[in-house]
Scaffold this motif. Structure first.
Motif, PDB file in Angstrom:
ATOM      1  N   CYS A  88     -32.030 -25.512 -22.800  1.00  0.00           N
ATOM      2  CA  CYS A  88     -30.944 -25.335 -23.960  1.00  0.00           C
ATOM      3  C   CYS A  88     -29.473 -25.205 -22.439  1.00  0.00           C
ATOM      4  N   ALA A  89     -28.385 -25.442 -23.391  1.00  0.00           N
ATOM      5  CA  ALA A  89     -27.153 -25.389 -22.401  1.00  0.00           C
ATOM      6  C   ALA A  89     -26.460 -23.862 -22.255  1.00  0.00           C
ATOM      7  N   THR A 120     -29.608 -30.430 -22.809  1.00  0.00           N
ATOM      8  CA  THR A 120     -29.336 -30.884 -21.850  1.00  0.00           C
ATOM      9  C   THR A 120     -30.198 -32.021 -20.596  1.00  0.00           C
TER      10      THR A 120
END
Length: 330
Positions: A88-89, A120
């Protein structure tokens, strides 16, 4: 079930279970291929891949097996649990508390997050294990290499760890055998030392009887006024010798050996440490002597080299007196 079939069972479970995929929908096919690659990499290194519904696996590791996307096990009983997930960003915004788990159409892994998931496209594997303490915990895509390229090296590490454990087990088995032999050899030497002590006492008592016999022969020619008292003294000394002579008391033989402490056991360990399965340097190894030191105090009255040991301060059974053995107080 064959191993290839077991791998495909994990892949099918991943595809069918949307609630536990942990990757965006567009990455499901790649994640499934990675799970298959994990399985084949495990087989290439001699690991086993149990099926997802394996009874022993679920009985022993239900929580980890449910968490994982695929499981593999070594022949020495170590199990690895691997899960593929999308990175995950960072700094994703928090969801409103009421929104967590509220959308029934979302996969559970997304709906139950407290932060929004911002994909991402980078995938990673997370790793749990029940026995490899030095195991890496993850591997992931980077700008220079893909996750697929890193999976073989991860399994090389697992295989190396298995070889280290095998080596450790071999060394422990050798150490335990060395310690068993050391205890046997110590016990033998201790028994011999005890017997030597008894033999020395026996020889000393024989020499003392010879001395008392000489006194009795001399007494036959003795006509002093204290002749009766002297005879009683000799008789009491002979009684004492008979009481102490190990050759007359087989019931006193004791072959029990107390458990040796580390210091006593160390000379018998053939270079192994007494503390654990590792060897110590030859400079630190004490050379084993031919016979262990007797645990008994020195028998100063023992017969040695044809002479009776001198005991100038010997206090006999009747207290200190003018003679060698002390005189009874009549």
């Amino acid at each position: 079930m064959t191993q290839d079939t077991a791998i495909e069972a994990w892949v099918d479970r991943f595809r069918d279970d949307r609630d536990n995929q942990y990757v965006g929908e567009q990455h499901v096919q790649r994640a499934a291929a990675i799970i298959r690659l994990i399985g084949t990499s495990a087989l290439d290194r001699g690991f086993a891949v149990p099926p997802p519904d394996d009874g022993d696996l679920l009985r022993l590791h239900r929580e980890d097996a449910t968490w994982a996307h695929i499981v593999c096990a070594t022949d020495d009983g170590v199990t690895y649990f691997l899960r593929v997930q999308e990175v995950c960003a960072p700094n994703a915004p928090r969801k409103p508390p009421a929104a967590v788990g509220a959308d029934p159409d979302e996969p559970r892994w997304l709906a139950c997050r407290v932060r929004e998931f911002i994909g991402t496209g980078l995938l990673q594997i997370s790793i749990r294990t029940d026995g490899d303490v030095a195991c890496r915990r993850s591997a992931k895509d980077t700008a220079t290499s893909s996750l697929e390229e890193k999976i073989p090296s991860a399994f090389n590490e697992f295989a190396s760890a298995m070889e280290r454990r095998r080596k450790d087990r071999r060394e422990r088995a050798e150490w335990e055998e060395a310690k068993r032999r050391a205890r046997e050899r110590y016990a033998c030497d201790r028994l011999m030392a005890d017997m030597d002590h008894q033999a020395e006492q026996y020889l000393a008592m024989a020499r003392r009887r010879e001395f008392l016999s000489a006194l009795e022969r001399a007494l036959e020619r003795y006509e002093g006024a204290d002749r009766v008292q002297v005879a009683r003294r000799i008789a009491l000394l002979r009684e004492r010798v008979d009481a102490e002579d190990p050759g007359l008391h087989p019931e006193r033989i004791d072959i029990s050996v107390p458990e040796p402490d580390d210091a006593r056991l160390a000379p018998y360990m053939d270079g192994w440490s007494v503390d654990g399965p590792y060897r110590i340097s030859s400079m630190g190894t004490r050379e084993r002597t031919r016979r262990i030191e007797s645990p008994w105090p020195q028998e100063t009255g023992a017969y040695v080299g044809g002479m009776l040991g001198a005991m100038p301060d010997y206090a006999g059974p009747y207290g200190t007196g003018a003679g060698r053995y002390g005189e009874p107080d009549f």
